[in-house]
Write a protein that holds these residues in place. Structure first.
Motif: not given
Ligand code: FES
Ligand SMILES: [Fe+2]
Length: 431
Positions: A245-274
């Motif tokens: 319950g301290s904050g929120t997060a997202w997960l995104a897959h940035w897909r690059s067919e050209k490079e043959g990779i997926v970059t997975q990014e996970v970011m989180q915010t923790v209240i009050p300002n982290l």
């Protein structure tokens, strides 16, 4: 929330529109405000250690309060209300001594906890003034190259948080680099993140819960600012509340067919300002930043980055290189004109364009803004607890907050999504 702009008869015209307003519970940071009291329940960074010396005091503004910071000649840092409680001269002009700071007007000497130690002009030898007067002060601690203060109620003071993934248990070949500060770098790409930012802190804070703007602002609107593969819409793109319950997060897959990779990014915010995140679109583990409100219309960023010992500067530059070579008007950041900003939009200019304080009543949020809505909700819920006299999450008196880190950036196989490199602390199934 969605709001229809006027009746049918009004035809949606600008005439007669409601006056736009901001959400005070979110944006105000001063003493006694709802958000300000939540922010005051946590240790907040205000300078680099190296900026607070035993030479001259420094003026600092934190959460709408003007203060002075200094380090006495014995090395103890102090953070104080600047107006001397004798007759109001500013301790910004005080003399730093072995034990505290001496007001330049009549020589009152205060230690770093505000005790009045000396009143050299006093005529009445029986005066009780030293027992009566205490210069208002705040506790300060130094950690990892940053100075932190606690500006909340004394009986509620927590211990400094523990986040091993960011700033403890470093490997032998790693070190921590602290950035930000009172006088941070103001040139080059780093300035896009650092420096004195002249708008309300929420614009930057909640931007970290907005992965969708990457494909628009940073990629398709005016050229690729990061890397080619970011031009794809993230898929999947998931949001969630942190399990404690301290904050929120997202997960995104940035897909690059050209490079043959997926970059997975996970970011989180923790209240009050982290914010806890991996390096932008590069494989790697957590780094942490605080978006520190200077006042309602200004903020600063302080950051801790784990770096390899051999070249911390290079690593830092790589992680914060917002722009590809050739992107932008080709001049130092601080020399960009309005026209330059019209041609080359950055996080800074779009966030500043929200106004000194964003007017939330004008917004029409959609499912793409789920992360922004969620972190606002968590912040307001915890602020409400403080208002009810309860302790907000992670700020129990005498206890150290411990944060579960799920942030990180990993490179995955394009077809199988198998881990290839970087930092994988969460997967799609965790969201
Ligand atoms: S105003 Fe500070 S000693 Fe008089
Ligand atoms: Fe951005």
């Amino acid at each position: 929330m969605a709001r229809v702009n006027g009746s049918d008869a009004a035809q949606g015209r600008a005439y007669g529109r409601p006056v736009a307003t901001y959400d005070k519970e979110l944006v105000q940071v001063g003493p006694g405000t709802i958000g300000g009291e939540l922010l005051r329940r946590y240790w907040q960074p205000f300078a680099l250690s190296t900026e607070i010396t035993d030479d001259l005091p420094k003026a600092v503004r934190i959460l709408g309060e003007d203060l002075i910071a200094f380090r006495d000649k014995e090395g103890t840092p102090g953070l104080m209300y600047p107006r001397c409680l004798h007759r109001g001269a500013s301790l910004l002009y005080g003399k730093v001594e072995p034990k505290g700071i001496r007001c330049p007007y009549h020589g009152w000497l205060f230690d770093t906890e505000g005790h009045l130690l000396d009143t050299p002009c006093e005529i009445d030898q029986n005066s009780k003034i030293k027992k009566i007067v205490r210069q208002p002060w705040y506790p300060v601690i130094e950690k990892f190259g940053l100075m932190f203060c606690y500006m909340g109620p004394p009986e509620k003071q927590p211990l400094f948080p523990r986040i091993p993934e960011v700033f403890e248990e470093l490997a032998a070949d790693e070190l921590l680099v602290a950035t930000g500060g009172i006088n941070p770098v103001t040139t080059g790409s780093a300035a896009i993140f650092f420096g004195a930012m002249d708008f309300n802190w929420w614009a930057l804070y909640e931007n970290h819960m907005d992965p969708m703007h990457v494909g628009a602002l940073h990629t398709t609107i005016n050229g690729i600012q990061f890397f080619e593969h970011v031009s794809y819409n993230p898929s999947p793109c998931k949001f969630k509340y942190l399990s404690d319950g301290s904050g929120t997060a997202w997960l995104a897959h940035w897909r690059s067919e050209k490079e043959g990779i997926v970059t997975q990014e996970v970011m989180q915010t923790v209240i009050p300002n982290l914010v806890i995140r991996g390096p932008t679109f590069k494989p790697g583990g957590a780094m942490m930043l605080w978006v520190l409100p200077v006042d309602d219309t200004n903020h600063r960023v302080f950051l801790l980055v784990r770096c390899p010992k051999d070249d911390p500067k290079l690593n830092y530059r790589l992680q914060f290189s917002m722009a590809q070579p050739g992107w932008g008007p080709g001049k130092p950041w601080e020399h960009w004109t309005t026209e330059d900003h019209q041609r080359w939009q950055t996080d800074y200019i779009v966030q500043k364009s929200l106004g000194p304080i964003n007017l939330q009543s004008d917004e029409h949020m959609t499912s793409a803004d789920a992360g922004v809505a969620m972190i606002r909700r968590v912040f307001k819920r915890q602020a409400e607890l403080v208002r009810e006299g309860k302790d907000p999450i992670g700020a129990r008196p005498g206890a150290a907050q411990s944060v579960e880190v799920i942030a990180g950036t990993a490179i995955l196989d394009f077809e199988t999504l198998e881990f290839r490199a970087g930092c994988l602390r969460a997967t799609v199934s965790d969201f």
